[in-house]
Scaffold this motif. Sequence first.
Motif, PDB file in Angstrom:
ATOM      1  N   HIS A  81       3.021   5.897  -6.031  1.00  0.00           N
ATOM      2  CA  HIS A  81       2.718   5.838  -7.465  1.00  0.00           C
ATOM      3  C   HIS A  81       1.495   6.671  -7.825  1.00  0.00           C
ATOM      4  O   HIS A  81       1.486   7.410  -8.819  1.00  0.00           O
ATOM      5  CB  HIS A  81       2.504   4.388  -7.891  1.00  0.00           C
ATOM      6  N   ASN A  82       0.457   6.584  -7.009  1.00  0.00           N
ATOM      7  CA  ASN A  82      -0.779   7.303  -7.306  1.00  0.00           C
ATOM      8  C   ASN A  82      -0.735   8.763  -6.874  1.00  0.00           C
ATOM      9  O   ASN A  82      -1.517   9.575  -7.380  1.00  0.00           O
ATOM     10  CB  ASN A  82      -1.959   6.604  -6.623  1.00  0.00           C
ATOM     11  N   GLY A  83       0.178   9.089  -5.972  1.00  0.00           N
ATOM     12  CA  GLY A  83       0.194  10.447  -5.426  1.00  0.00           C
ATOM     13  C   GLY A  83       1.100  11.422  -6.143  1.00  0.00           C
ATOM     14  O   GLY A  83       0.835  12.629  -6.152  1.00  0.00           O
ATOM     15  N   ARG A  95       0.828  -1.207   0.000  1.00  0.00           N
ATOM     16  CA  ARG A  95       0.000   0.000   0.000  1.00  0.00           C
ATOM     17  C   ARG A  95       0.862   1.256   0.000  1.00  0.00           C
ATOM     18  O   ARG A  95       0.472   2.291  -0.537  1.00  0.00           O
ATOM     19  CB  ARG A  95      -0.922  -0.012   1.224  1.00  0.00           C
ATOM     20  N   LYS A  99       6.443   7.094 -14.467  1.00  0.00           N
ATOM     21  CA  LYS A  99       6.505   6.450 -13.153  1.00  0.00           C
ATOM     22  C   LYS A  99       6.161   4.979 -13.311  1.00  0.00           C
ATOM     23  O   LYS A  99       5.394   4.578 -14.205  1.00  0.00           O
ATOM     24  CB  LYS A  99       5.553   7.123 -12.167  1.00  0.00           C
ATOM     25  N   GLU A 116       1.981   1.916  -3.578  1.00  0.00           N
ATOM     26  CA  GLU A 116       0.830   2.389  -4.341  1.00  0.00           C
ATOM     27  C   GLU A 116       0.525   3.844  -4.024  1.00  0.00           C
ATOM     28  O   GLU A 116       0.133   4.623  -4.914  1.00  0.00           O
ATOM     29  CB  GLU A 116      -0.371   1.504  -4.043  1.00  0.00           C
ATOM     30  N   LEU A 117       0.708   4.230  -2.769  1.00  0.00           N
ATOM     31  CA  LEU A 117       0.476   5.624  -2.387  1.00  0.00           C
ATOM     32  C   LEU A 117       1.413   6.550  -3.140  1.00  0.00           C
ATOM     33  O   LEU A 117       0.991   7.600  -3.654  1.00  0.00           O
ATOM     34  CB  LEU A 117       0.680   5.792  -0.875  1.00  0.00           C
ATOM     35  N   SER A 134      -0.181   4.867 -16.486  1.00  0.00           N
ATOM     36  CA  SER A 134      -0.216   5.302 -15.092  1.00  0.00           C
ATOM     37  C   SER A 134      -0.488   4.168 -14.128  1.00  0.00           C
ATOM     38  O   SER A 134      -0.216   4.277 -12.939  1.00  0.00           O
ATOM     39  CB  SER A 134      -1.299   6.384 -14.915  1.00  0.00           C
ATOM     40  N   ASN A 135      -1.042   3.073 -14.606  1.00  0.00           N
ATOM     41  CA  ASN A 135      -1.359   1.952 -13.720  1.00  0.00           C
ATOM     42  C   ASN A 135      -0.353   0.822 -13.839  1.00  0.00           C
ATOM     43  O   ASN A 135      -0.647  -0.328 -13.590  1.00  0.00           O
ATOM     44  CB  ASN A 135      -2.762   1.419 -14.030  1.00  0.00           C
TER      45      ASN A 135
END
Length: 331
Positions: free
Chosen positions: A266-268, A260, A274, A263-264, A321-322
């Motif tokens: 990568h998504n933030g 997690r 990235k 993921e924070l 992005s994913n």
Amino acid sequence: MSRRLTTQPGPLDEMVGRQPTDLAFHTDSRTLVYLIHGVTGTPVEMGYLGRRLARHGWDVYATTLPGHCTRLRDLMRTSEEDWLTHVKAQLAFVRERYDRLYVAGLSAGGLLALDSSLTVSVDGLGVFSPTFFYDGWKTPWTRALLPFVMEVAPLGYLLFHQDGPPFGIKERRLQAHKRASYGSVSLLRRWIMGVWTRMTHAADQAISAPLAATMGYPIFPLKTLTNIDRLSTLVRRRLGEVTAPTLILQAREDDITGPRNGELVHNGIASIRKRLILLDDCYHVITVDKQKKAVAGHLIEFFELQTSEETEPQARMAEPSNMAALAAPLS
């Protein structure tokens, strides 16, 4: 590409704030990779990665964070502000001396890399096992005390956390070596509830500076966990400002901070380029664990991609992005 490592004088010899425990590799390159170990760790945990990067043809510098590799009392005298100031000063120094600058950090070192990229322009980031949530399968029980400790500051100097197996490492031989090195640390438990000065003296006598320089600190004050907590809060608040190309590597079985956290990041972050890669068969300290070859391989591949894309059209700069992948071991 591979180059022979040299001991010839180079631009890293005059590094500001240099410590005897810092690691430096000169290859006469115009590219530098700056490495940041984790809090309570040492540059040794970046040694294998540094050698691989240098053999690839890049200069490498692995710093020693303030308060590390010496005595516990030195760690207790430092904070996240000291670590940030140190890293930013060194990055500013090398930014003026190299054409390209990449930064990679482990655990809290990854957070320092993210925040420092907002002050000093970097060409790429490597974030390993980022530490925002202690949600791994071996979460420190002392984490639950932090809210109370932060309200009553002196407790941070009186209460200590003791590290134990698996020490963030899945590889059994390394686990055994660390356990043997600090087998006597259990004797310190009787002193943990003692007065601050007595505890500090006892720990300093049991943990020699040479051992701390290679193995890190097996115990550390809750004040240090509080410092990491403040650092993570600062970095999380500013994640959206990070635009440097960023590779995030995290173990699926991370015993301290689970996926997690990766993921924070990568998504933030706002970075166009990235990538998040989840590694199997390793724990938190991925730079020394069973997938250390994969870590080095993925980092080299990602940084090389940024170099090659400097001359590519802007339309080809973005990655999905994913993008999350299972990392197979690299040799």
